[in-house]
Design a protein around this motif. Structure first.
Motif, short mmCIF file in Angstrom:
data_model
loop_
_atom_site.label_atom_id
_atom_site.label_comp_id
_atom_site.label_asym_id
_atom_site.label_seq_id
_atom_site.Cartn_x
_atom_site.Cartn_y
_atom_site.Cartn_z
N THR A 37 -6.13 -3.75 -7.45
CA THR A 37 -5.09 -3.99 -6.47
C THR A 37 -4.66 -2.66 -5.85
O THR A 37 -4.18 -1.78 -6.56
CB THR A 37 -3.86 -4.66 -7.11
OG1 THR A 37 -4.28 -5.86 -7.76
CG2 THR A 37 -2.82 -4.99 -6.06
N SER A 39 -3.21 -0.85 -1.83
CA SER A 39 -2.49 -1.19 -0.61
C SER A 39 -3.44 -1.60 0.51
O SER A 39 -4.61 -1.22 0.54
CB SER A 39 -1.65 0.00 -0.15
OG SER A 39 -2.49 1.06 0.28
N ARG A 40 -2.89 -2.34 1.47
CA ARG A 40 -3.69 -2.74 2.64
C ARG A 40 -4.13 -1.50 3.42
O ARG A 40 -5.24 -1.46 3.95
CB ARG A 40 -2.86 -3.66 3.53
CG ARG A 40 -3.59 -4.09 4.81
CD ARG A 40 -2.73 -5.01 5.66
NE ARG A 40 -2.43 -6.25 4.96
CZ ARG A 40 -1.70 -7.23 5.48
NH1 ARG A 40 -1.19 -7.09 6.70
NH2 ARG A 40 -1.47 -8.33 4.80
N LYS A 43 -7.20 -0.07 1.89
CA LYS A 43 -8.37 -0.92 2.14
C LYS A 43 -8.90 -0.74 3.56
O LYS A 43 -10.10 -0.81 3.81
CB LYS A 43 -8.02 -2.39 1.91
CG LYS A 43 -7.75 -2.75 0.45
CD LYS A 43 -7.34 -4.21 0.34
CE LYS A 43 -7.04 -4.59 -1.11
NZ LYS A 43 -6.58 -6.00 -1.22
N GLN A 44 -7.99 -0.51 4.49
CA GLN A 44 -8.38 -0.46 5.90
C GLN A 44 -8.74 0.94 6.39
O GLN A 44 -9.30 1.07 7.48
CB GLN A 44 -7.25 -1.02 6.76
CG GLN A 44 -6.98 -2.50 6.53
CD GLN A 44 -5.81 -3.02 7.34
OE1 GLN A 44 -4.98 -2.24 7.83
NE2 GLN A 44 -5.72 -4.33 7.50
N ARG A 46 -10.69 3.86 7.27
CA ARG A 46 -12.09 4.23 7.47
C ARG A 46 -12.16 5.50 8.31
O ARG A 46 -11.39 5.68 9.25
CB ARG A 46 -12.85 3.11 8.17
CG ARG A 46 -12.98 1.83 7.35
CD ARG A 46 -13.88 2.04 6.13
NE ARG A 46 -14.07 0.80 5.40
CZ ARG A 46 -13.28 0.39 4.40
NH1 ARG A 46 -12.22 1.13 4.06
NH2 ARG A 46 -13.51 -0.73 3.74
N THR A 55 -21.34 3.38 -0.05
CA THR A 55 -20.18 2.88 -0.78
C THR A 55 -20.62 2.46 -2.18
O THR A 55 -21.82 2.35 -2.47
CB THR A 55 -19.57 1.67 -0.07
OG1 THR A 55 -20.54 0.59 -0.08
CG2 THR A 55 -19.20 2.01 1.37
N GLN A 90 -14.12 -7.69 -4.68
CA GLN A 90 -12.75 -7.18 -4.60
C GLN A 90 -12.45 -6.14 -5.68
O GLN A 90 -11.35 -5.58 -5.71
CB GLN A 90 -11.73 -8.33 -4.72
CG GLN A 90 -11.69 -8.99 -6.08
CD GLN A 90 -12.65 -10.16 -6.21
OE1 GLN A 90 -13.63 -10.23 -5.48
NE2 GLN A 90 -12.35 -11.08 -7.12
N GLU A 93 -13.46 0.08 -5.43
CA GLU A 93 -12.43 0.87 -4.76
C GLU A 93 -12.80 1.13 -3.30
O GLU A 93 -13.96 1.38 -2.98
CB GLU A 93 -12.24 2.21 -5.46
CG GLU A 93 -11.53 2.13 -6.80
CD GLU A 93 -11.16 3.50 -7.33
OE1 GLU A 93 -11.62 4.51 -6.75
OE2 GLU A 93 -10.43 3.57 -8.34
N PRO A 94 -11.83 1.10 -2.40
CA PRO A 94 -12.09 1.49 -1.01
C PRO A 94 -12.57 2.95 -0.96
O PRO A 94 -12.20 3.76 -1.81
CB PRO A 94 -10.72 1.34 -0.34
CG PRO A 94 -9.94 0.43 -1.24
CD PRO A 94 -10.43 0.69 -2.62
N LEU A 97 -9.66 5.75 -0.90
CA LEU A 97 -8.48 5.60 -1.75
C LEU A 97 -8.04 6.97 -2.27
O LEU A 97 -8.86 7.74 -2.76
CB LEU A 97 -8.82 4.68 -2.92
CG LEU A 97 -7.69 4.39 -3.92
CD1 LEU A 97 -6.55 3.64 -3.26
CD2 LEU A 97 -8.23 3.59 -5.11
N ASP A 103 -1.73 6.18 -3.88
CA ASP A 103 -1.68 4.90 -3.18
C ASP A 103 -0.39 4.18 -3.55
O ASP A 103 0.04 4.20 -4.71
CB ASP A 103 -2.88 4.04 -3.56
CG ASP A 103 -2.84 2.68 -2.88
OD1 ASP A 103 -2.97 2.63 -1.65
OD2 ASP A 103 -2.64 1.67 -3.59
#
Length: 289
Positions: A37, A39-40, A43-44, A46, A55, A90, A93-94, A97, A103
């Motif tokens: 889990t 944050s948004r 995740k977003q 880039r 990745t 899911q 990890e992004p 991060l 985060d």
């Protein structure tokens, strides 16, 4: 000896953790009851150079395809080969991060400690550990005396022929340069100043989020109440200073310039990466069919 495994962090994440002096320990204790889990915003986030590195999910994809081919080779030698368990989408990890500090979601629960590995990541890591404990005869058949031969070499040739794995030296160098250069941009320095003033109002004296995250005080088995309080204030100050938004915009501009200046160096890496991924998808699609 088995080849290096893909963990929950990419080469980029490892580089950044070194930059922030924050070491992510692997969690092999009680499996978490939930997926990763974050944050948004994390995740977003880039950045342009992301296209020139793999990745974690892409690394897993290649490993999985290679594993199928290794199983065929090992079975041909009358040896069993268990393929690696998959990691839930899911649970990876992004790619960026913690690039600019803690985060928000992680900070609330874990302070500056990394969040525990989700169950699917733990299962894959344990499978790698089991491979390292395989009998010597099986290890030799799988990897050869050098660790790069045996059925591993056979599988890689079947997968991509003579295409060498991508090398990420240029990416690692440029992403580090971009981070440090963007840190000195006037708008980022102004956001960092606002962050510092915000932290000082709560009696936290750190020059930047990296210093806060990398404090020797947090090298404990579990996050302390003080650590959580510091991390919560840290991310609150990041939000009030719009630090991540400002920094990401500045670094995006700098990364695009670096890409233009280093097109030749980056092109071959991306071309190899794309060939490996395309080959892996073909193998997995055939297996799925």
């Amino acid at each position: 000896m088995s080849p290096s495994r893909a963990r929950t962090t990419t080469a980029l994440a490892l580089l950044l953790l070194a930059t922030t002096a924050c070491t992510a320990a692997e969690h092999e204790s009680t499996p978490a009851s939930h997926s990763l889990t974050v944050s948004r915003q994390a995740k977003q986030l880039r950045l342009p150079l992301d296209a020139y590195a793999s990745t974690v999910a892409e690394t897993h994809l290649v490993e999985d395809a290679q594993d199928i081919l290794m199983r065929r080779c090992m079975n041909g030698l009358d040896m069993e080969w268990k393929t690696l368990p998959s990691v839930d989408a899911q649970d990876t990890e992004p790619p960026n991060l913690r690039r600019y500090g803690a985060d928000e979601v992680e900070a609330v629960r874990y302070g500056y400690h990394p969040s525990p590995d989700p169950p699917s990541v733990i299962r894959r890591n344990r499978a790698w550990d089991e491979r390292e404990a395989l009998p010597a005869e099986v290890q030799r058949a799988a990897y050869g005396p050098s660790g790069k031969g045996g059925c591993l070499k056979t599988a890689q040739r079947q997968l991509v022929g003579d295409t060498a794995p991508p090398k990420y030296h240029a990416f690692n160098q440029l992403t580090g340069t971009a981070l440090e250069t963007s840190r000195r941009a006037p708008e980022v320095r102004d956001a960092l100043r606002k962050w510092h003033v915000c932290m000082a109002k709560a009696s936290f004296d750190y020059p930047d989020p990296f210093s806060a995250a990398g404090s020797e005080r947090w090298k404990t088995a579990e996050p302390t109440a003080t650590e959580r309080a510091t991390a919560r204030r840290d991310v609150a100050c990041q939000k009030s200073a719009k630090l991540v938004t400002v920094w990401a915009a500045a670094e995006t501009r700098i990364q695009r310039r670096l890409i233009r200046q280093n097109t030749d160096r980056l092109h071959e890496t991306k071309a190899r990466k794309d060939r490996w991924l395309a080959a892996a998808r073909r193998v997995l699609n055939r297996e799925g069919g």
